[in-house]
Scaffold this motif. Structure first.
Motif, mmCIF file in Angstrom:
data_model
loop_
_atom_site.group_PDB
_atom_site.id
_atom_site.type_symbol
_atom_site.label_atom_id
_atom_site.label_comp_id
_atom_site.label_asym_id
_atom_site.label_seq_id
_atom_site.Cartn_x
_atom_site.Cartn_y
_atom_site.Cartn_z
ATOM 1 N N GLY A 122 0.815 -1.210 0.000
ATOM 2 C CA GLY A 122 0.000 0.000 0.000
ATOM 3 C C GLY A 122 0.849 1.260 0.000
ATOM 4 N N SER A 123 0.585 2.137 0.962
ATOM 5 C CA SER A 123 1.291 3.417 1.016
ATOM 6 C C SER A 123 2.493 3.390 1.960
ATOM 7 C CB SER A 123 0.313 4.509 1.455
ATOM 8 O OG SER A 123 -0.161 4.224 2.759
ATOM 9 N N ARG A 124 2.915 2.224 2.392
ATOM 10 C CA ARG A 124 4.078 2.129 3.284
ATOM 11 C C ARG A 124 5.322 2.668 2.598
ATOM 12 N NH1 ARG A 124 3.625 -1.422 7.647
ATOM 13 N NH2 ARG A 124 1.723 -2.653 7.625
ATOM 14 N N HIS A 125 6.153 3.333 3.365
ATOM 15 C CA HIS A 125 7.450 3.802 2.876
ATOM 16 C C HIS A 125 8.478 2.749 3.282
ATOM 17 C CE1 HIS A 125 6.012 7.689 1.587
ATOM 18 N NE2 HIS A 125 5.253 7.693 2.658
ATOM 19 N N VAL A 126 8.860 1.916 2.331
ATOM 20 C CA VAL A 126 9.688 0.749 2.609
ATOM 21 C C VAL A 126 11.143 1.015 2.240
ATOM 22 C CG1 VAL A 126 10.021 -1.687 2.066
ATOM 23 C CG2 VAL A 126 7.724 -0.771 2.244
ATOM 24 N N ALA A 127 12.032 0.809 3.213
ATOM 25 C CA ALA A 127 13.472 0.931 2.974
ATOM 26 C C ALA A 127 14.042 -0.376 2.443
ATOM 27 C CB ALA A 127 14.196 1.325 4.257
ATOM 28 N N GLY A 128 13.348 -1.469 2.719
ATOM 29 C CA GLY A 128 13.795 -2.776 2.278
ATOM 30 C C GLY A 128 12.870 -3.846 2.814
ATOM 31 N N ALA A 129 13.125 -5.075 2.386
ATOM 32 C CA ALA A 129 12.315 -6.204 2.838
ATOM 33 C C ALA A 129 13.197 -7.423 2.998
ATOM 34 C CB ALA A 129 11.200 -6.499 1.837
ATOM 35 N N ILE A 130 12.883 -8.200 4.018
ATOM 36 C CA ILE A 130 13.503 -9.513 4.199
ATOM 37 C C ILE A 130 12.431 -10.532 3.880
ATOM 38 C CG2 ILE A 130 14.550 -11.117 5.832
ATOM 39 C CD1 ILE A 130 15.636 -8.619 7.334
ATOM 40 N N VAL A 131 12.700 -11.356 2.873
ATOM 41 C CA VAL A 131 11.732 -12.349 2.422
ATOM 42 C C VAL A 131 12.218 -13.728 2.866
ATOM 43 C CG1 VAL A 131 10.533 -13.352 0.446
ATOM 44 C CG2 VAL A 131 11.114 -10.910 0.445
ATOM 45 N N ILE A 132 11.375 -14.396 3.630
ATOM 46 C CA ILE A 132 11.685 -15.734 4.137
ATOM 47 C C ILE A 132 11.061 -16.747 3.199
ATOM 48 C CG2 ILE A 132 11.411 -17.335 6.068
ATOM 49 C CD1 ILE A 132 10.792 -14.719 7.774
ATOM 50 N N SER A 133 11.883 -17.617 2.635
ATOM 51 C CA SER A 133 11.377 -18.731 1.836
ATOM 52 C C SER A 133 11.371 -19.957 2.730
ATOM 53 C CB SER A 133 12.274 -18.986 0.616
ATOM 54 O OG SER A 133 12.267 -17.866 -0.229
ATOM 55 N N THR A 134 10.249 -20.645 2.754
ATOM 56 C CA THR A 134 10.127 -21.810 3.632
ATOM 57 C C THR A 134 10.386 -23.131 2.922
ATOM 58 O OG1 THR A 134 7.737 -21.822 3.249
ATOM 59 C CG2 THR A 134 8.561 -20.650 5.218
ATOM 60 N N SER A 135 10.575 -23.064 1.613
ATOM 61 C CA SER A 135 10.884 -24.273 0.842
ATOM 62 C C SER A 135 11.734 -23.886 -0.358
ATOM 63 C CB SER A 135 9.602 -24.961 0.383
ATOM 64 O OG SER A 135 8.853 -24.110 -0.443
ATOM 65 N N PRO A 136 12.433 -24.865 -0.939
ATOM 66 C CA PRO A 136 13.260 -24.555 -2.098
ATOM 67 C C PRO A 136 12.388 -24.128 -3.283
ATOM 68 C CG PRO A 136 13.397 -26.898 -1.541
ATOM 69 C CD PRO A 136 12.501 -26.255 -0.545
ATOM 70 N N PRO A 137 12.950 -23.305 -4.175
ATOM 71 C CA PRO A 137 12.202 -22.938 -5.392
ATOM 72 C C PRO A 137 11.879 -24.179 -6.211
ATOM 73 C CG PRO A 137 14.244 -21.666 -5.194
ATOM 74 C CD PRO A 137 14.247 -22.689 -4.115
ATOM 75 N N ASP A 138 10.867 -24.066 -7.036
ATOM 76 C CA ASP A 138 10.417 -25.202 -7.865
ATOM 77 C C ASP A 138 11.503 -25.709 -8.802
ATOM 78 O OD1 ASP A 138 7.938 -25.155 -6.702
ATOM 79 O OD2 ASP A 138 7.080 -23.833 -8.233
ATOM 80 N N ASN A 139 12.449 -24.846 -9.202
ATOM 81 C CA ASN A 139 13.465 -25.265 -10.182
ATOM 82 C C ASN A 139 14.650 -25.976 -9.532
ATOM 83 O OD1 ASN A 139 14.533 -23.076 -8.915
ATOM 84 N ND2 ASN A 139 15.014 -21.909 -10.767
ATOM 85 N N GLU A 140 14.617 -26.227 -8.231
ATOM 86 C CA GLU A 140 15.738 -26.957 -7.606
ATOM 87 C C GLU A 140 15.435 -28.424 -7.500
ATOM 88 O OE1 GLU A 140 17.438 -25.595 -3.961
ATOM 89 O OE2 GLU A 140 17.675 -23.590 -4.730
#
Length: 140
Positions: A122-140
Motif C-alpha cells: 500500500g502506502s508504506r514507505h519501505v526501505a527494504g524487505a527480508i523475504v523468508i522462503s520456507t521451501s526450495p524454489p520449484d526449479n531446484e
C-alpha cells in the motif's frame, strides 16, 4: 620490429587468457554463497547459539536491519518489512518470533524492488524487505 611481433602476440594471448580466467572466476563466486542479498539454509543453520531469525540476520547480515535513507518526504519514516514467501508478516520485530529452522532461505530486497514486487504494501514507505522462503524454489 618484426622480431618483436611473435613476442607481442604471445603477450596479447597471455593477457586474453588471464582476462577470461578472471571473468570466469568472478562469475562462479557470484553464484555461490558469497551473495550479500541471500542467506542460504546452510548459512542460517550454521549460526550457533541463536533462537530467532533476527539473531541470525544480526550476526550474518546486520546491514539488513538498518533502514537506510532515514526519513522521506513529509517526515514519514521508512521501515523494513518481513515477508514469508508472498505474505506480509510485519516489521523487523517479527523476526524475533521466528525460529531459524523454519527458513529455507532469506533474501534482501531494496526498497524499490520490494515496493514493485511484494503485494500488500500500500502506502508504506519501505526501505527494504527480508523475504523468508520456507521451501526450495520449484526449479531446484
Amino acid at each position: 620490429m618484426r622480431r618483436n611481433v611473435p613476442r607481442l602476440a604471445a603477450v596479447c594471448l597471455f593477457l586474453c587468457v588471464a582476462a577470461l580466467t578472471a571473468c570466469t572466476s568472478a562469475t562462479r563466486s557470484d553464484e555461490g554463497a558469497s551473495r550479500q542479498d541471500v542467506l542460504t539454509r546452510e548459512q542460517i543453520m550454521g549460526v550457533s547459539g541463536v533462537s530467532s531469525l533476527y539473531e541470525v540476520v544480526q550476526r550474518l547480515r546486520p546491514r539488513w536491519l538498518e533502514a537506510r535513507g532515514g526519513e522521506r518526504s513529509f517526515g514519514l519514516s521508512t521501515e523494513i518489512v518481513v515477508y514469508q514467501n508472498q505474505s506480509f508478516l510485519g516489521g523487523l520485530g517479527t523476526l524475533e518470533q521466528l525460529s531459524p529452522d523454519m527458513a529455507y532461505q532469506l533474501r534482501w530486497l531494496d526498497g524499490a524492488t520490494a515496493s514493485a514486487t511484494l503485494p500488500g504494501l500500500g502506502s508504506r514507505h519501505v526501505a527494504g524487505a527480508i523475504v523468508i522462503s520456507t521451501s526450495p524454489p520449484d526449479n531446484e
